[in-house]
Structures are given as C-alpha cells and as structure tokens.
Design a protein around this motif. Structure first.
Motif, PDB file in Angstrom:
ATOM      1  N   ALA A  50       0.825  -1.207   0.000  1.00  0.00           N
ATOM      2  CA  ALA A  50       0.000   0.000   0.000  1.00  0.00           C
ATOM      3  C   ALA A  50       0.861   1.259   0.000  1.00  0.00           C
ATOM      4  N   LEU A  51       1.946   1.236   0.761  1.00  0.00           N
ATOM      5  CA  LEU A  51       2.843   2.390   0.794  1.00  0.00           C
ATOM      6  C   LEU A  51       3.478   2.631  -0.571  1.00  0.00           C
ATOM      7  N   THR A  82       6.593  16.315   2.026  1.00  0.00           N
ATOM      8  CA  THR A  82       5.347  16.613   2.743  1.00  0.00           C
ATOM      9  C   THR A  82       4.299  15.540   2.490  1.00  0.00           C
ATOM     10  N   LEU A  83       4.048  15.246   1.225  1.00  0.00           N
ATOM     11  CA  LEU A  83       2.989  14.299   0.890  1.00  0.00           C
ATOM     12  C   LEU A  83       3.399  12.849   1.137  1.00  0.00           C
ATOM     13  N   LEU A  84       4.696  12.556   1.072  1.00  0.00           N
ATOM     14  CA  LEU A  84       5.125  11.198   1.408  1.00  0.00           C
ATOM     15  C   LEU A  84       4.953  10.925   2.899  1.00  0.00           C
ATOM     16  N   ALA A  89       1.648   8.285   7.090  1.00  0.00           N
ATOM     17  CA  ALA A  89       0.719   8.392   8.211  1.00  0.00           C
ATOM     18  C   ALA A  89      -0.632   7.778   7.870  1.00  0.00           C
ATOM     19  N   CYS A  90      -1.106   8.015   6.653  1.00  0.00           N
ATOM     20  CA  CYS A  90      -2.418   7.500   6.260  1.00  0.00           C
ATOM     21  C   CYS A  90      -2.438   5.979   6.214  1.00  0.00           C
ATOM     22  N   VAL A  91      -1.372   5.369   5.723  1.00  0.00           N
ATOM     23  CA  VAL A  91      -1.329   3.903   5.684  1.00  0.00           C
ATOM     24  C   VAL A  91      -1.300   3.342   7.104  1.00  0.00           C
ATOM     25  N   CYS A  92      -0.545   3.985   7.991  1.00  0.00           N
ATOM     26  CA  CYS A  92      -0.536   3.550   9.393  1.00  0.00           C
ATOM     27  C   CYS A  92      -1.921   3.703  10.017  1.00  0.00           C
ATOM     28  N   LEU A  93      -2.573   4.817   9.731  1.00  0.00           N
ATOM     29  CA  LEU A  93      -3.919   5.040  10.251  1.00  0.00           C
ATOM     30  C   LEU A  93      -4.898   4.003   9.713  1.00  0.00           C
ATOM     31  N   THR A 111      -0.104  14.763  11.336  1.00  0.00           N
ATOM     32  CA  THR A 111      -0.296  14.677   9.888  1.00  0.00           C
ATOM     33  C   THR A 111      -0.873  15.978   9.346  1.00  0.00           C
ATOM     34  N   MET A 112      -1.880  16.505  10.020  1.00  0.00           N
ATOM     35  CA  MET A 112      -2.423  17.797   9.619  1.00  0.00           C
ATOM     36  C   MET A 112      -1.368  18.888   9.762  1.00  0.00           C
ATOM     37  N   GLY A 113      -0.580  18.820  10.833  1.00  0.00           N
ATOM     38  CA  GLY A 113       0.487  19.797  11.019  1.00  0.00           C
ATOM     39  C   GLY A 113       1.507  19.757   9.896  1.00  0.00           C
ATOM     40  N   THR A 114       1.802  18.562   9.396  1.00  0.00           N
ATOM     41  CA  THR A 114       2.734  18.433   8.271  1.00  0.00           C
ATOM     42  C   THR A 114       2.223  19.184   7.052  1.00  0.00           C
TER      43      THR A 114
END
Length: 239
Positions: A50-51, A82-84, A89-93, A111-114
């Motif tokens: 997925a990553l 930034t997007l990587l 983070a999204c895959v972990c979530l 993630t939002m802070g990034t």
C-alpha cells in the motif's frame, strides 16, 4: 527519462521502508488498555504494498502531471517529503482503523500539522497563494461535510462515522485541494462511495449490524488516491 521512472523508483524505496513499519504495526502498541484483548490482526504484509502504490500515485501527480498548481521543481521538491509523510501516516492510520476502528489523534494531528507547514512553504517557493487557499478551503469543506454526515448518522443511532473520520476528511481534503477542486471533490466523493459499498458488503455478509461500526478510514484513503490520479483528467473530460 520516462515519466514513470521516478514514481517507480520512489515506490520501490518506500515499499522497502514499509517493511519495518509493518513490523511496528504488528506489535499493536497503539492499542488502548481496553483494546489489548482484541483478536490479533495478523501480519501486515499489505502495508509495504500500500505504501509503495500510494507513493507512486503521489509522485506521478507531483512530478509528472503538468498542473498550474505545481509550476516547477522547487514546489515539487517541497511537496515530495510533505505528501510522502502524509502517505506514510495515512497507511498507518488505515492499519490501526482496520484493527481497532479508531484513528489515533497522536498520528492524526501531526499529519495535519505536516500539511499546514509544508503547503505554505510550497506556496512561498513558487506555488502561489491560490492553491494554498484552495487547499485550506477544501479541507474545511471536506471536514464540514463529514461532520454533518456523522451527526446525521448519530441522530439515527448509528456509529458508522466518528470524529476520527471527520478529521481524516479534513486532512485528505487539504492535501487534494492543493491540486484542484476536481481532485478534492472526486477524492472525497469516491471515498464516500467506496465506504458505502464496503458497508453494504459487510451488511450483506452479516459482519456488522445496521447500528454497528466499521473501519471507514481506509475507504476514504482509497477515494483520495482516485481523486489524486483521476481528478484532473475527469475535469478536462467535462470541459
């Protein structure tokens, strides 16, 4: 150089880095005390895959697809890390949501802070103010839409959507909004449709009840990738 070389190279590297990430997720250290007795989720073999695939889509959109929001390499050079990081983070979530039906704030807020750091920098090095404002507005719109849906589902006695999904929608909407309204709208809408189809499948197989909850976050992330990959061409086809 072929336009596919960079996405493929990044996908291979990121997939390799996904192996230790998968091992960390298998330890389930993110579980709360009342979740430690839940069934073991099994090996996370799909995490590196997925990553890698997600990173390839992101790199293709950032570096290979001409777009007014990404005018040159300085902007792409800022958007890449930034997007990587957001992708990681999204895959972990997604893995955590599939396990405990929860999107932890300790990953969601950074993630939002990034995005809130990376996107303004991208705007300053050449991206301009327009895509930044569009990203912020898209994030607010996506979060507001999911908040409304969550409140309506709660009023009907369902827990299908939680505040974690609302925050995730804001994150995804912000990231997609940088590239365009078409990407943001298609990404959020596609996630909503994928999640609905997933819910119907679970209901038909009786894995959840009408008032039960399920992991909605992964469907939202799949929708975001669809929007990122097809949003621009979809808008061009309607023009």
């Amino acid at each position: 150089m072929s336009p596919l070389v960079l996405p493929v190279l990044v996908a291979v590297v990121v997939a390799g880095l996904g192996i230790p990430v998968a091992r960390w997720l298998e330890q389930t250290t993110y579980r709360k005390p009342d979740e430690v007795d839940e069934p073991y989720p099994g090996r996370r073999w799909w995490v590196p895959v997925a990553l890698g695939l997600s990173a390839a889509v992101v790199m293709h959109r950032v570096w290979q697809v001409p777009d007014d929001a990404v005018p040159g390499w300085p902007v792409a050079a800022v958007l890449t890390p930034t997007l990587l990081l957001v992708t990681l983070a999204c895959v972990c979530l997604a893995a955590m949501d599939l396990d405990v039906h929860r999107l932890p704030d300790r990953i969601m807020w950074p993630t939002m802070g990034t995005l809130l750091v990376g996107l303004p920098v991208a705007a300053m090095v050449g991206g301009g103010l327009e895509p930044l404002l569009r990203a912020l507005l898209a994030g607010l719109a996506a979060g507001g839409f999911y908040l409304l849906v969550a409140l309506l589902s709660l009023a009907r006695g369902s827990l299908a959507l939680g505040l974690g999904d609302v925050k995730l929608a804001a994150v995804l909407g912000t990231g997609l909004g940088w590239f365009g309204w078409a990407e943001a709208m298609l990404g959020i809408y596609a996630g909503f449709i994928v999640g609905g189809l997933f819910a119907v499948g679970l209901l038909l197989t009786r894995r959840v009840s009408w008032k039960g909850d399920f992991a909605y976050g992964p469907a939202m992330m799949v929708g975001a990738l669809v929007g990122l990959l097809l949003g621009g061409p979809a808008l061009a086809g309607l023009a």
